[in-house]
Structure formats: C-alpha cells, structure tokens
Design a protein around this motif. Structure first.
Motif, PDB file in Angstrom:
ATOM      1  N   VAL A 127       0.952  -1.137  -0.039  1.00 31.31           N
ATOM      2  CA  VAL A 127       0.211   0.085   0.103  1.00 31.31           C
ATOM      3  C   VAL A 127       1.066   1.235  -0.016  1.00 31.31           C
ATOM      4  O   VAL A 127       1.785   1.320   0.940  1.00 31.31           O
ATOM      5  CB  VAL A 127      -0.909   0.041   1.010  1.00 31.31           C
ATOM      6  CG1 VAL A 127      -1.680   1.568   1.448  1.00 31.31           C
ATOM      7  CG2 VAL A 127      -1.700  -1.199   1.084  1.00 31.31           C
ATOM      8  N   ALA A 128       0.667   2.090  -0.887  1.00 33.89           N
ATOM      9  CA  ALA A 128       1.490   3.590  -1.015  1.00 33.89           C
ATOM     10  C   ALA A 128       0.366   4.498  -0.666  1.00 33.89           C
ATOM     11  O   ALA A 128      -0.498   4.505  -1.481  1.00 33.89           O
ATOM     12  CB  ALA A 128       2.203   3.539  -2.284  1.00 33.89           C
ATOM     13  N   ASP A 129       0.503   5.432   0.366  1.00 31.11           N
ATOM     14  CA  ASP A 129      -0.177   6.323   0.712  1.00 31.11           C
ATOM     15  C   ASP A 129       0.640   7.550   1.188  1.00 31.11           C
ATOM     16  O   ASP A 129       1.757   7.595   1.182  1.00 31.11           O
ATOM     17  CB  ASP A 129      -1.348   5.820   1.755  1.00 31.11           C
ATOM     18  CG  ASP A 129      -0.910   5.135   2.937  1.00 31.11           C
ATOM     19  OD1 ASP A 129       0.113   5.387   3.199  1.00 31.11           O
ATOM     20  OD2 ASP A 129      -1.648   4.467   3.585  1.00 31.11           O
ATOM     21  N   GLY A 130      -0.261   8.395   2.077  1.00 28.20           N
ATOM     22  CA  GLY A 130       0.559   9.453   2.710  1.00 28.20           C
ATOM     23  C   GLY A 130       1.462   9.077   3.573  1.00 28.20           C
ATOM     24  O   GLY A 130       2.469  10.082   4.162  1.00 28.20           O
ATOM     25  N   CYS A 131       1.396   7.817   4.236  1.00 22.83           N
ATOM     26  CA  CYS A 131       2.250   7.374   5.206  1.00 22.83           C
ATOM     27  C   CYS A 131       3.418   6.686   4.720  1.00 22.83           C
ATOM     28  O   CYS A 131       4.435   5.932   5.301  1.00 22.83           O
ATOM     29  CB  CYS A 131       1.695   6.200   6.007  1.00 22.83           C
ATOM     30  SG  CYS A 131       0.291   7.074   7.004  1.00 22.83           S
ATOM     31  N   GLY A 132       3.650   6.664   3.334  1.00 25.91           N
ATOM     32  CA  GLY A 132       4.614   5.810   2.615  1.00 25.91           C
ATOM     33  C   GLY A 132       4.205   4.532   2.035  1.00 25.91           C
ATOM     34  O   GLY A 132       3.197   4.240   1.777  1.00 25.91           O
ATOM     35  N   THR A 133       5.266   3.742   1.643  1.00 25.59           N
ATOM     36  CA  THR A 133       4.863   2.603   1.218  1.00 25.59           C
ATOM     37  C   THR A 133       5.230   1.331   2.054  1.00 25.59           C
ATOM     38  O   THR A 133       6.295   1.403   2.743  1.00 25.59           O
ATOM     39  CB  THR A 133       5.618   2.289  -0.229  1.00 25.59           C
ATOM     40  OG1 THR A 133       5.468   3.466  -1.282  1.00 25.59           O
ATOM     41  CG2 THR A 133       5.345   0.810  -0.903  1.00 25.59           C
ATOM     42  N   ARG A 134       4.495   0.292   2.146  1.00 25.56           N
ATOM     43  CA  ARG A 134       4.741  -0.744   3.110  1.00 25.56           C
ATOM     44  C   ARG A 134       3.900  -1.983   2.714  1.00 25.56           C
ATOM     45  O   ARG A 134       2.725  -2.106   1.930  1.00 25.56           O
ATOM     46  CB  ARG A 134       4.150  -0.625   4.324  1.00 25.56           C
ATOM     47  CG  ARG A 134       2.572  -0.213   4.599  1.00 25.56           C
ATOM     48  CD  ARG A 134       2.297   0.636   5.944  1.00 25.56           C
ATOM     49  NE  ARG A 134       0.903   1.084   5.856  1.00 25.56           N
ATOM     50  CZ  ARG A 134       0.317   1.933   5.095  1.00 25.56           C
ATOM     51  NH1 ARG A 134       1.064   2.684   4.356  1.00 25.56           N
ATOM     52  NH2 ARG A 134      -0.854   2.228   5.345  1.00 25.56           N
ATOM     53  N   VAL A 135       4.568  -3.102   3.018  1.00 26.99           N
ATOM     54  CA  VAL A 135       3.967  -4.468   2.844  1.00 26.99           C
ATOM     55  C   VAL A 135       2.952  -4.761   3.724  1.00 26.99           C
ATOM     56  O   VAL A 135       3.362  -4.630   4.889  1.00 26.99           O
ATOM     57  CB  VAL A 135       5.010  -5.784   2.716  1.00 26.99           C
ATOM     58  CG1 VAL A 135       4.198  -7.008   2.349  1.00 26.99           C
ATOM     59  CG2 VAL A 135       6.122  -5.241   1.440  1.00 26.99           C
ATOM     60  N   VAL A 136       1.685  -4.916   3.184  1.00 25.71           N
ATOM     61  CA  VAL A 136       0.579  -5.160   4.264  1.00 25.71           C
ATOM     62  C   VAL A 136       0.101  -6.750   4.164  1.00 25.71           C
ATOM     63  O   VAL A 136      -0.509  -7.158   5.256  1.00 25.71           O
ATOM     64  CB  VAL A 136      -0.727  -4.398   3.913  1.00 25.71           C
ATOM     65  CG1 VAL A 136      -0.302  -2.923   4.284  1.00 25.71           C
ATOM     66  CG2 VAL A 136      -1.085  -4.592   2.507  1.00 25.71           C
ATOM     67  N   SER A 137       0.447  -7.323   3.159  1.00 28.39           N
ATOM     68  CA  SER A 137       0.392  -8.785   3.232  1.00 28.39           C
ATOM     69  C   SER A 137       1.076  -9.597   2.298  1.00 28.39           C
ATOM     70  O   SER A 137       1.622  -8.984   1.322  1.00 28.39           O
ATOM     71  CB  SER A 137      -1.099  -9.021   2.644  1.00 28.39           C
ATOM     72  OG  SER A 137      -1.680 -10.447   2.625  1.00 28.39           O
ATOM     73  N   ARG A 138       1.342 -10.791   2.878  1.00 30.64           N
ATOM     74  CA  ARG A 138       2.378 -11.798   1.754  1.00 30.64           C
ATOM     75  C   ARG A 138       1.935 -12.988   1.797  1.00 30.64           C
ATOM     76  O   ARG A 138       1.417 -13.527   2.972  1.00 30.64           O
ATOM     77  CB  ARG A 138       3.615 -11.363   2.067  1.00 30.64           C
ATOM     78  CG  ARG A 138       4.082 -11.730   3.621  1.00 30.64           C
ATOM     79  CD  ARG A 138       5.625 -11.737   3.756  1.00 30.64           C
ATOM     80  NE  ARG A 138       5.888 -10.081   4.464  1.00 30.64           N
ATOM     81  CZ  ARG A 138       6.878  -9.299   4.131  1.00 30.64           C
ATOM     82  NH1 ARG A 138       7.475  -9.671   3.094  1.00 30.64           N
ATOM     83  NH2 ARG A 138       6.869  -8.166   4.913  1.00 30.64           N
TER      84      ARG A 138
END
Length: 71
Positions: A48-59
């Motif tokens: 997910v890329a949003d105002g908080c940056g990019t992060r892996v939310v599921s794998r």
C-alpha cells in the motif's frame, strides 16, 4: 496471504524497501495505490502506498514445488 508488521521478507530476509521485487500490477485507490509485487524469492506481496509511505501489508507463503522429492 498473511498480514505483516515486518520490514523484511520472512522467507528470504530481503528488506521490504530493497530491490529486486517485480511489480505485477498497480491500482489507484482513494488514498494512494495498491501494488501486487513478487519478492526475489517468489513470495507474493501486497503493498500500500499512501501518505504514510509504502509498506507491505500482506504476503504469501512460498509455493511448494512438486517433483522435488528425494529417493
């Protein structure tokens, strides 16, 4: 798929912010975008890329290869 708070792939240890990873698809959302990616080890990831940056939310787990049984 499992959710994650880690900052590295649990299968190979590669950092989530590191390359290489393959972008499979990108989709715009109301707050940014969602990306389906594949880690260098083959694990499927949702980023997910949003105002908080990019992060892996599921794998995903690694795929089990067939035909590799030892005799």
């Amino acid at each position: 798929m499992t959710s994650t708070d880690a900052t590295a792939c649990p299968h190979c240890g590669w950092p989530d912010r590191g390359e290489p990873f393959q972008v499979l698809s990108r989709h715009a959302t109301a707050t940014g975008r969602t990306e389906w990616t594949r880690c260098g080890c083959g694990s499927l990831q949702v980023r997910v890329a949003d105002g908080c940056g990019t992060r892996v939310v599921s794998r995903s787990r690694l795929a089990v290869r067939s035909g590799t049984a030892s005799h």
